[in-house]
Design a protein around this motif. Sequence first.
Motif, PDB file in Angstrom:
ATOM      1  N   GLU A  18     -30.590 -23.851   1.612  1.00 23.60           N
ATOM      2  CA  GLU A  18     -30.383 -23.653   3.047  1.00 23.60           C
ATOM      3  C   GLU A  18     -28.955 -23.183   3.331  1.00 23.60           C
ATOM      4  OE1 GLU A  18     -30.568 -26.189   7.251  1.00 23.60           O
ATOM      5  OE2 GLU A  18     -31.397 -27.033   5.408  1.00 23.60           O
ATOM      6  N   SER A  22     -29.603 -19.466   4.658  1.00 22.75           N
ATOM      7  CA  SER A  22     -30.020 -19.533   6.070  1.00 22.75           C
ATOM      8  C   SER A  22     -29.401 -18.442   6.932  1.00 22.75           C
ATOM      9  CB  SER A  22     -29.702 -20.912   6.652  1.00 22.75           C
ATOM     10  OG  SER A  22     -28.315 -21.185   6.563  1.00 22.75           O
ATOM     11  N   TRP A  30     -32.901 -22.874  10.585  1.00 22.94           N
ATOM     12  CA  TRP A  30     -33.665 -23.634   9.601  1.00 22.94           C
ATOM     13  C   TRP A  30     -33.796 -25.089  10.044  1.00 22.94           C
ATOM     14  CZ3 TRP A  30     -33.604 -22.277   3.793  1.00 22.94           C
ATOM     15  CH2 TRP A  30     -33.673 -20.885   3.625  1.00 22.94           C
ATOM     16  N   CYS A  33     -36.256 -27.312   4.591  1.00 18.27           N
ATOM     17  CA  CYS A  33     -36.500 -26.587   3.342  1.00 18.27           C
ATOM     18  C   CYS A  33     -37.017 -27.623   2.359  1.00 18.27           C
ATOM     19  CB  CYS A  33     -35.225 -25.920   2.829  1.00 18.27           C
ATOM     20  SG  CYS A  33     -35.464 -25.003   1.280  1.00 18.27           S
ATOM     21  N   VAL A  46     -40.271 -23.329   3.878  1.00 22.98           N
ATOM     22  CA  VAL A  46     -39.165 -23.302   4.834  1.00 22.98           C
ATOM     23  C   VAL A  46     -39.732 -23.271   6.249  1.00 22.98           C
ATOM     24  CG1 VAL A  46     -37.181 -21.974   5.670  1.00 22.98           C
ATOM     25  CG2 VAL A  46     -37.654 -22.111   3.204  1.00 22.98           C
TER      26      VAL A  46
END
Length: 329
Positions: A18, A22, A30, A33, A46
């Motif tokens: 992430e 991201s 996000w 994950c 995700v």
Amino acid sequence: MFNQPTALRSVLNPKYLELVLSDQYDIGSWEECLFWLRGLNDTYRVRTSSGMYILRVYRTEITEADVQYELSLLSQLKGILGSSVHTDIGEYIEKKDHTGYTVLEAGEGKRVAVMFRYIEGIENNLEDEQSCYAFGQSAAELHKAMDQVVMEQPRYELDTKFLIDEPLERIINYIGEKNEASSFLHTFARELKERIGVASKLGLDKGLCHGDMHGNNNAFQQGNQFIHYDFEWAAKGWRAYDLAQVKARKRQSGEQKEVLWSALIAGYRSVRSFSTEDEQAVDLFIIARRFWVMGLDVAFIESDMGALDYGSDWLDSFVEEFRDTGIVQ
């Protein structure tokens, strides 16, 4: 492939992924994950403010060139299949910089990461004739689309070197030439290769193949469409090899297999040709696929699987299976 030694394969921390990825995608913020599945590659689910996605982190043996090949193929197939009735593919997500992948540093080496759209749908186990007929149509549409693809990147082929020679070398290196099974495996591989050579001279259909059409990678259904994904083994080869992986599905009951296979082939032939010679070669490629799988097992023992489950019982099971084919008298 699989010749270089490597450190033990790690599971990359979702928080690390992430942090690194991201900001590279325009898919919302996000929210989660989650490490989802450890297969040949590692899969993460995700969730962002805009929806659900699938992140694939390839193993170290998969190079940037391999991923570039796969993404180029997917991009072309997406355009060709745009108006397809029965077929679609899993679509990758471009990054903000309009590239398709990120190279990550892992303890075992460089690993490539690609984000894919999440496939909504129902996994069809192909347990009835109607489903098999529809899947046959979809497989044929996929092959028809692949005939229109132009791939300029160099690539190995799904030939007897890939399916038999290279697996044999890995297997013998693992069990040792002095193992009592080695002589049989050498003979079996030679005879299998000769039979494929004879069949190939009959003019079998060749072209770009999915390479891993075993059902789990192809059996998600959205409405009337099957969604094909995991094209990492895609390369030029025999179409009978592609379909052999479907025929060998383990989720179908034994007494129904021939009926379901006939339905699948009928569906395939309603879209594109598949000769009697091609169909007769399918069972041969089922065997070749199993030999390749045995070699694949060996490829990951040192870096991933560990040797415990790949001892004498594993070896004896494959040898018995190969003896039962009758290829070696």
